[in-house]
Scaffold this motif. Structure first.
Motif: not given
Length: 92
Positions: A64-81
Motif C-alpha cells: 500500500d505504501r509503495s502504491r501511494a508513493r507511485a500515485r503521488a509521483e504520477a500526480s506530481d508529474i501530471l501537475a508539472r505537465l
C-alpha cells in the motif's frame, strides 16, 4: 428391567464416575474445560498461522505504501505537465 446391557439400577463403574463428576462440577465447569481444551488446541495448531497472517499483513502495508508513493509521483508529474507551456497548434 434392563437398560441396554446393564440391569436397571446398576451403572458401569466408568459411567458412574463420569456422572458423579459431572454433577459435582456442574455444567459450567464442563464447558470451561472443553473451552480450555479447544483454546489450547487452537493455539498449538494455529501458532504458525498467526505468524503467516502477521507477515501477510505487513506485506500488504508495504505494498500500500509503495502504491501511494507511485500515485503521488504520477500526480506530481501530471501537475508539472499541465502547468508546462502547451505547444502552438499548426495550421489553425
Amino acid at each position: 428391567m434392563q437398560v441396554g446391557n446393564v440391569p436397571f439400577g446398576r451403572i458401569a463403574l466408568g459411567n458412574a464416575a463420569a456422572l458423579r463428576g459431572a454433577f459435582d462440577r456442574g455444567a459450567s465447569a464442563h464447558k470451561a474445560t472443553v473451552g480450555a481444551m479447544l483454546r489450547t488446541m487452537e493455539t498449538m495448531l494455529f501458532q504458525g498461522g498467526q505468524r503467516t497472517a502477521r507477515r501477510n499483513a505487513w506485506d500488504s502495508v508495504c505494498a500500500d505504501r509503495s502504491r501511494a508513493r507511485a500515485r503521488a509521483e504520477a500526480s506530481d508529474i501530471l501537475a508539472r505537465l499541465s502547468t508546462a507551456e502547451k505547444p502552438a497548434r499548426l495550421g489553425g
